[in-house]
Motif scaffolding. Sequence first.
Motif, PDB file in Angstrom:
ATOM      1  N   GLU A  77       0.826  -1.208   0.000  1.00  0.00           N
ATOM      2  CA  GLU A  77       0.000   0.000   0.000  1.00  0.00           C
ATOM      3  C   GLU A  77       0.862   1.260   0.000  1.00  0.00           C
ATOM      4  O   GLU A  77       0.580   2.215  -0.718  1.00  0.00           O
ATOM      5  N   GLN A  78       1.905   1.254   0.816  1.00  0.00           N
ATOM      6  CA  GLN A  78       2.809   2.401   0.891  1.00  0.00           C
ATOM      7  C   GLN A  78       3.520   2.619  -0.445  1.00  0.00           C
ATOM      8  O   GLN A  78       3.635   3.753  -0.910  1.00  0.00           O
ATOM      9  N   GLU A  79       3.984   1.550  -1.064  1.00  0.00           N
ATOM     10  CA  GLU A  79       4.649   1.671  -2.368  1.00  0.00           C
ATOM     11  C   GLU A  79       3.685   2.205  -3.420  1.00  0.00           C
ATOM     12  O   GLU A  79       4.060   3.047  -4.238  1.00  0.00           O
ATOM     13  N   GLN A  80       2.442   1.732  -3.398  1.00  0.00           N
ATOM     14  CA  GLN A  80       1.447   2.207  -4.362  1.00  0.00           C
ATOM     15  C   GLN A  80       1.173   3.695  -4.157  1.00  0.00           C
ATOM     16  O   GLN A  80       1.055   4.445  -5.119  1.00  0.00           O
ATOM     17  N   PHE A  81       1.111   4.128  -2.897  1.00  0.00           N
ATOM     18  CA  PHE A  81       0.924   5.550  -2.603  1.00  0.00           C
ATOM     19  C   PHE A  81       2.073   6.368  -3.195  1.00  0.00           C
ATOM     20  O   PHE A  81       1.860   7.398  -3.833  1.00  0.00           O
ATOM     21  N   GLU A  82       3.300   5.897  -2.990  1.00  0.00           N
ATOM     22  CA  GLU A  82       4.473   6.607  -3.499  1.00  0.00           C
ATOM     23  C   GLU A  82       4.467   6.644  -5.031  1.00  0.00           C
ATOM     24  O   GLU A  82       4.809   7.662  -5.633  1.00  0.00           O
ATOM     25  N   ILE A  83       4.072   5.549  -5.665  1.00  0.00           N
ATOM     26  CA  ILE A  83       3.978   5.511  -7.124  1.00  0.00           C
ATOM     27  C   ILE A  83       2.975   6.554  -7.606  1.00  0.00           C
ATOM     28  O   ILE A  83       3.237   7.287  -8.561  1.00  0.00           O
ATOM     29  N   ASN A  84       1.833   6.639  -6.925  1.00  0.00           N
ATOM     30  CA  ASN A  84       0.802   7.607  -7.315  1.00  0.00           C
ATOM     31  C   ASN A  84       1.298   9.042  -7.177  1.00  0.00           C
ATOM     32  O   ASN A  84       1.017   9.888  -8.026  1.00  0.00           O
ATOM     33  N   VAL A  85       2.038   9.323  -6.103  1.00  0.00           N
ATOM     34  CA  VAL A  85       2.556  10.675  -5.881  1.00  0.00           C
ATOM     35  C   VAL A  85       3.580  11.038  -6.959  1.00  0.00           C
ATOM     36  O   VAL A  85       3.523  12.111  -7.555  1.00  0.00           O
ATOM     37  N   ILE A  86       4.502  10.142  -7.241  1.00  0.00           N
ATOM     38  CA  ILE A  86       5.583  10.422  -8.190  1.00  0.00           C
ATOM     39  C   ILE A  86       5.058  10.473  -9.627  1.00  0.00           C
ATOM     40  O   ILE A  86       5.518  11.280 -10.436  1.00  0.00           O
ATOM     41  N   SER A  87       4.081   9.648  -9.935  1.00  0.00           N
ATOM     42  CA  SER A  87       3.556   9.564 -11.304  1.00  0.00           C
ATOM     43  C   SER A  87       2.978  10.875 -11.807  1.00  0.00           C
ATOM     44  O   SER A  87       2.945  11.118 -13.013  1.00  0.00           O
ATOM     45  N   GLN A  88       2.541  11.722 -10.913  1.00  0.00           N
ATOM     46  CA  GLN A  88       1.927  12.981 -11.346  1.00  0.00           C
ATOM     47  C   GLN A  88       2.924  13.913 -12.031  1.00  0.00           C
ATOM     48  O   GLN A  88       2.530  14.876 -12.678  1.00  0.00           O
ATOM     49  N   PHE A  89       4.211  13.614 -11.934  1.00  0.00           N
ATOM     50  CA  PHE A  89       5.230  14.463 -12.547  1.00  0.00           C
ATOM     51  C   PHE A  89       5.686  13.965 -13.913  1.00  0.00           C
ATOM     52  O   PHE A  89       6.516  14.586 -14.557  1.00  0.00           O
ATOM     53  N   LEU A  90       5.150  12.826 -14.342  1.00  0.00           N
ATOM     54  CA  LEU A  90       5.467  12.314 -15.672  1.00  0.00           C
ATOM     55  C   LEU A  90       4.542  12.941 -16.698  1.00  0.00           C
ATOM     56  O   LEU A  90       3.372  13.191 -16.413  1.00  0.00           O
ATOM     57  N   PRO A  91       5.045  13.185 -17.895  1.00  0.00           N
ATOM     58  CA  PRO A  91       4.149  13.674 -18.951  1.00  0.00           C
ATOM     59  C   PRO A  91       3.192  12.553 -19.355  1.00  0.00           C
ATOM     60  O   PRO A  91       3.379  11.393 -18.986  1.00  0.00           O
ATOM     61  N   GLU A  92       2.188  12.906 -20.137  1.00  0.00           N
ATOM     62  CA  GLU A  92       1.230  11.920 -20.600  1.00  0.00           C
ATOM     63  C   GLU A  92       1.964  10.813 -21.359  1.00  0.00           C
ATOM     64  O   GLU A  92       2.842  11.079 -22.174  1.00  0.00           O
ATOM     65  N   THR A 129      11.499   9.492 -26.402  1.00  0.00           N
ATOM     66  CA  THR A 129      10.347   9.140 -25.566  1.00  0.00           C
ATOM     67  C   THR A 129      10.605   9.225 -24.071  1.00  0.00           C
ATOM     68  O   THR A 129       9.816   8.705 -23.290  1.00  0.00           O
ATOM     69  N   THR A 130      11.675   9.884 -23.654  1.00  0.00           N
ATOM     70  CA  THR A 130      11.999   9.960 -22.231  1.00  0.00           C
ATOM     71  C   THR A 130      10.806  10.453 -21.430  1.00  0.00           C
ATOM     72  O   THR A 130      10.246  11.497 -21.716  1.00  0.00           O
ATOM     73  N   GLY A 131      10.411   9.665 -20.441  1.00  0.00           N
ATOM     74  CA  GLY A 131       9.313  10.032 -19.564  1.00  0.00           C
ATOM     75  C   GLY A 131       7.940   9.743 -20.126  1.00  0.00           C
ATOM     76  O   GLY A 131       6.949   9.805 -19.410  1.00  0.00           O
ATOM     77  N   GLN A 132       7.858   9.413 -21.398  1.00  0.00           N
ATOM     78  CA  GLN A 132       6.566   9.204 -22.023  1.00  0.00           C
ATOM     79  C   GLN A 132       6.260   7.739 -22.291  1.00  0.00           C
ATOM     80  O   GLN A 132       5.169   7.423 -22.752  1.00  0.00           O
ATOM     81  N   ALA A 133       7.216   6.869 -22.013  1.00  0.00           N
ATOM     82  CA  ALA A 133       6.995   5.442 -22.265  1.00  0.00           C
ATOM     83  C   ALA A 133       7.913   4.619 -21.369  1.00  0.00           C
ATOM     84  O   ALA A 133       9.027   5.018 -21.071  1.00  0.00           O
ATOM     85  N   ASP A 134       7.411   3.464 -20.973  1.00  0.00           N
ATOM     86  CA  ASP A 134       8.198   2.542 -20.170  1.00  0.00           C
ATOM     87  C   ASP A 134       9.277   1.922 -21.051  1.00  0.00           C
ATOM     88  O   ASP A 134       8.970   1.345 -22.099  1.00  0.00           O
ATOM     89  N   PRO A 135      10.551   2.055 -20.646  1.00  0.00           N
ATOM     90  CA  PRO A 135      11.633   1.507 -21.471  1.00  0.00           C
ATOM     91  C   PRO A 135      11.491   0.008 -21.767  1.00  0.00           C
ATOM     92  O   PRO A 135      11.861  -0.445 -22.846  1.00  0.00           O
ATOM     93  N   ALA A 136      10.927  -0.748 -20.837  1.00  0.00           N
ATOM     94  CA  ALA A 136      10.744  -2.182 -21.082  1.00  0.00           C
ATOM     95  C   ALA A 136       9.736  -2.410 -22.200  1.00  0.00           C
ATOM     96  O   ALA A 136       9.924  -3.284 -23.060  1.00  0.00           O
ATOM     97  N   ALA A 137       8.682  -1.621 -22.221  1.00  0.00           N
ATOM     98  CA  ALA A 137       7.678  -1.741 -23.286  1.00  0.00           C
ATOM     99  C   ALA A 137       8.279  -1.325 -24.623  1.00  0.00           C
ATOM    100  O   ALA A 137       8.035  -1.972 -25.652  1.00  0.00           O
ATOM    101  N   VAL A 138       9.074  -0.265 -24.598  1.00  0.00           N
ATOM    102  CA  VAL A 138       9.741   0.201 -25.823  1.00  0.00           C
ATOM    103  C   VAL A 138      10.651  -0.894 -26.358  1.00  0.00           C
ATOM    104  O   VAL A 138      10.654  -1.184 -27.553  1.00  0.00           O
ATOM    105  N   SER A 139      11.408  -1.525 -25.474  1.00  0.00           N
ATOM    106  CA  SER A 139      12.322  -2.593 -25.873  1.00  0.00           C
ATOM    107  C   SER A 139      11.586  -3.723 -26.563  1.00  0.00           C
ATOM    108  O   SER A 139      12.019  -4.220 -27.615  1.00  0.00           O
ATOM    109  N   GLY A 140      10.459  -4.128 -25.998  1.00  0.00           N
ATOM    110  CA  GLY A 140       9.670  -5.196 -26.603  1.00  0.00           C
ATOM    111  C   GLY A 140       9.171  -4.825 -27.988  1.00  0.00           C
ATOM    112  O   GLY A 140       9.215  -5.649 -28.910  1.00  0.00           O
ATOM    113  N   LEU A 141       8.711  -3.586 -28.131  1.00  0.00           N
ATOM    114  CA  LEU A 141       8.208  -3.142 -29.436  1.00  0.00           C
ATOM    115  C   LEU A 141       9.334  -3.024 -30.467  1.00  0.00           C
ATOM    116  O   LEU A 141       9.137  -3.342 -31.640  1.00  0.00           O
ATOM    117  N   VAL A 142      10.519  -2.585 -30.017  1.00  0.00           N
ATOM    118  CA  VAL A 142      11.658  -2.468 -30.932  1.00  0.00           C
ATOM    119  C   VAL A 142      12.083  -3.865 -31.399  1.00  0.00           C
ATOM    120  O   VAL A 142      12.313  -4.085 -32.587  1.00  0.00           O
TER     121      VAL A 142
END
Length: 148
Positions: A77-92, A129-142
């Motif tokens: 729960e604490q980790e999820q809270f931290e993820i939610n707080v930090i995620s607001q600073f990422l672009p769409e 794509t810095t900040g706009q895509a998960d690098p692991a997802a990008v790797s899979g698509l590449v």
Amino acid sequence: MSLKITLTEAVKTAMKAKDMAQVKVLRGVQAAIKQIEIDNQVELDDKGVLEIIQKQLKQRSESLEIYKTNGRDDLAEQEQFEINVISQFLPEQLSEDALNAIITETISDLGASGMKDMGRVMNAVKDKTTGQADPAAVSGLVKKALAG
């Protein structure tokens, strides 16, 4: 307004609201940014700050999975809270279609023809794509684009 200033303003707002849990998370991110700046003796731009924010999110996501696997719901729960707080600073985040378009364009620009060009393509796509895509997802698509 730069991302570092936005982060500082968020800390001030959380402090005024007496939301100390959010203040703690945001200060942790600020400390990580400051540590990189001191270690490398540089002033980070928004791209560098975004990379650090992504790294912070990845660390917390990995911890979240471990806590869930081990039945530690309180820590999860604490980790999820931290993820939610930090995620607001990422672009769409980019859609998969938009990512595929960037990857296809990059492959043709670089003249990449196979898996041997994976590193070059990944570096170029990562820059776009810095900040706009998960690098692991990008790797899979590449990989998928280069293989097929």
